[in-house]
Design a protein around this motif. Sequence first.
Motif, PDB file in Angstrom:
ATOM      1  N   LEU A 185       6.443  -6.799   8.259  1.00 50.60           N
ATOM      2  CA  LEU A 185       6.900  -8.329   8.066  1.00 50.60           C
ATOM      3  C   LEU A 185       6.455  -8.452   9.592  1.00 50.60           C
ATOM      4  N   SER A 186       6.129  -9.586   9.942  1.00 53.19           N
ATOM      5  CA  SER A 186       6.417 -10.334  11.219  1.00 53.19           C
ATOM      6  C   SER A 186       5.521  -9.794  12.462  1.00 53.19           C
ATOM      7  N   TYR A 187       5.497  -8.273  12.375  1.00 51.99           N
ATOM      8  CA  TYR A 187       4.579  -7.827  12.910  1.00 51.99           C
ATOM      9  C   TYR A 187       2.780  -7.976  13.107  1.00 51.99           C
ATOM     10  N   PRO A 188       2.243  -7.653  13.754  1.00 48.58           N
ATOM     11  CA  PRO A 188       0.686  -7.689  13.994  1.00 48.58           C
ATOM     12  C   PRO A 188       0.155  -6.813  13.312  1.00 48.58           C
ATOM     13  N   ASN A 189       0.795  -6.411  12.570  1.00 48.32           N
ATOM     14  CA  ASN A 189      -0.225  -5.220  11.566  1.00 48.32           C
ATOM     15  C   ASN A 189       0.866  -5.855   9.739  1.00 48.32           C
ATOM     16  N   GLU A 190       0.813  -6.717  10.203  1.00 42.99           N
ATOM     17  CA  GLU A 190       1.930  -7.142   8.763  1.00 42.99           C
ATOM     18  C   GLU A 190       1.274  -7.674   7.382  1.00 42.99           C
ATOM     19  N   MET A 191       0.960  -6.672   6.142  1.00 44.34           N
ATOM     20  CA  MET A 191       0.745  -6.699   5.190  1.00 44.34           C
ATOM     21  C   MET A 191       1.215  -7.366   4.197  1.00 44.34           C
ATOM     22  N   ILE A 192       0.932  -8.115   3.435  1.00 49.57           N
ATOM     23  CA  ILE A 192       1.337  -8.913   2.800  1.00 49.57           C
ATOM     24  C   ILE A 192       0.363  -8.568   1.189  1.00 49.57           C
ATOM     25  N   GLN A 193       0.380  -8.097  -0.501  1.00 53.79           N
ATOM     26  CA  GLN A 193      -0.211  -8.054  -1.864  1.00 53.79           C
ATOM     27  C   GLN A 193       0.766  -8.121  -2.405  1.00 53.79           C
ATOM     28  N   THR A 194       0.453  -8.252  -3.806  1.00 53.98           N
ATOM     29  CA  THR A 194       0.560  -8.269  -5.163  1.00 53.98           C
ATOM     30  C   THR A 194       0.279  -7.124  -5.397  1.00 53.98           C
ATOM     31  N   ILE A 195       0.467  -6.273  -6.505  1.00 50.76           N
ATOM     32  CA  ILE A 195       0.810  -5.362  -6.965  1.00 50.76           C
ATOM     33  C   ILE A 195       0.320  -4.754  -8.546  1.00 50.76           C
ATOM     34  N   ASN A 196      -0.484  -4.099  -9.226  1.00 48.45           N
ATOM     35  CA  ASN A 196      -0.201  -3.444 -10.481  1.00 48.45           C
ATOM     36  C   ASN A 196       0.270  -2.393 -10.725  1.00 48.45           C
ATOM     37  N   ILE A 197       2.154  -2.139 -11.950  1.00 48.54           N
ATOM     38  CA  ILE A 197       2.136  -1.400 -11.316  1.00 48.54           C
ATOM     39  C   ILE A 197       1.749  -0.307 -11.784  1.00 48.54           C
ATOM     40  N   GLU A 198       0.929  -0.787 -12.898  1.00 47.30           N
ATOM     41  CA  GLU A 198       0.228   0.494 -13.708  1.00 47.30           C
ATOM     42  C   GLU A 198      -1.568   1.318 -12.790  1.00 47.30           C
ATOM     43  N   GLN A 199      -1.098   0.308 -11.880  1.00 46.01           N
ATOM     44  CA  GLN A 199      -2.549   0.962 -10.390  1.00 46.01           C
ATOM     45  C   GLN A 199      -1.815   1.347  -9.107  1.00 46.01           C
ATOM     46  N   GLY A 200      -0.682   1.150  -9.425  1.00 49.42           N
ATOM     47  CA  GLY A 200      -0.158   1.161  -7.883  1.00 49.42           C
ATOM     48  C   GLY A 200      -0.539   1.326  -6.543  1.00 49.42           C
TER      49      GLY A 200
END
Length: 410
Positions: A185-200
Motif C-alpha cells: 500500500l502507497s508504493y508504486p506497485n500497490e495492489m488491492i483486490q477482493t478474494i473469494n476464500i474458496e478460490q484463494g
Amino acid sequence: MDKKVYLIGIGMGAECSLTGEAVDILRQVSVVIGAKRMVDSFQNTSIWREREEMGTLPEVYVEYDASKIKSYVKGLNHSLVAILLSGDVGFCSGAKKLLQALEFCDVRMISGISTVAYLASKCRISWEDMCLTSLHGTSNAIVNRVHHNTYTFALLGGKNSINELCGLLLEYSMTQVKLHVGECLSYPNEMIQTINIEQGYTGEQQELAAVIIENPNPCSGMDLSIDDEEFIRGNVPMTKAEVREVSISKLKLTKDAICYDVGAGTGSIGIEIAYKSPDIEVYAIEKNPEAIELIKQNKRKFCVDNLTIVEGLAPQVLESLPAPTHVFLGGTTGNLEDIVHTIWKKNPNTRIVLNAIALETVAQAVEFEKKHPEILSEVIQLQVSKARTLGNYHMMTGQNPIYIITWQRE
C-alpha cells in the motif's frame, strides 16, 4: 541538553503517506532511527535528497529493538532524534515499548496514516465499527472475531498468509466471507483486490499485506449465551444453560483471561466463555475420546478458534499449559486436591469455580477447605426446574440440584 525524541508514524512507507508534521520534523532532526524498511523508505524521499544537497544529512541507525535503541540514544550528543515506525504510532506499533524505554527523554508521538484507514478508504468502507487486529505470529482468534463482526481488519505477516487465512476460515465453513486484500500500500506497485476464500489467492503474494474481512451475516446476539439445544450432544454429560450462566458469572472473567475448563465434556462451559470474547484464551481439558470429538464439532460450529482442546487426564496435562487466571472444574475424576494444587502452583491467585452434583465431591471440597484456611469460599446450591406440557397442563420438572463452589485465595 535534554534529548527530544519524536516517534513518527510514517504511514504505509511511501512519501505520499507522510503527514506534513512528520515532513517538517524530518527536515530538522540530527538522527533518524528505524527498522530497515522504514529507513529505506525515508532515504527514498525528497526530504532526504534535499538534505543531501544541503549537506545536512542526519545520522542513521538501523534498529527496531527498543532496548538497543535506548542504549544508542543514551550515548548520543544530538538533541533532536526521530524514530520511524510503520503506519500510525497508536496501532500495533513499537511505540508502546519505546515510550517505556525512553523515559529519560522528552518523547513526542507524531501520528501517521494507519493502514486500516488507508485500505478502508481505498475499498470505500467505513471503519468506525470495524474490529481491528494483527495476525503477525498468531491467529489471534480471527475466526471468532470474523464471526461476530461485519468487517474485521488484520495486518498480515508472511508470504503465504492470505491463503493460510482462507484455509482457516474454510475449516470453520465460513464460505460466505470475502477478503479485501491490500499489498504494498502507497508504493508504486500497490495492489488491492477482493478474494473469494474458496478460490484463494493466486500468484505470488507480497509480504507487505493487510486485509479487511467482510462477513455479510455476522452473529448479532448481544448476550452471547448459547441454548442447550444448539450444542452437538451425543451421550456425554453437559452443564445446562442456567448452571452455565451462574458458574461463568462466579468466575468473574477479565479481559485477556486464560481459562481452563477441566472435565469439559461437550465443552459447553469453555465454548460459551470463548464465544463471549475472542480476547479470552480457553483450554478445554478432557480424557474421554467421545467427548473430545464433540468438543471439536462444537468448536467448529461456534467458530471459537480461541479454544484449545487438550486431551488427557488432569492434573498431568496441565503442566505444559500457560498459567491460568480462571479455572472451571466440571469433573475431577477424584483428583480434586492434586488438580487445585497444580493450578495454584502455576498461579496462586487463580480463581476457581467447582460444580458438584455428588455429595462425595462436596465432601472432598469441604475437607480441602479445612486444610487451606487462606481460601475465601462461597458455596451456593442451585435447583432449576423447567416446565413441560402434559395435555392442557404445564408441570415443572426438576433438574439435579448442583453445588457451585467458588475459591479465591487471600
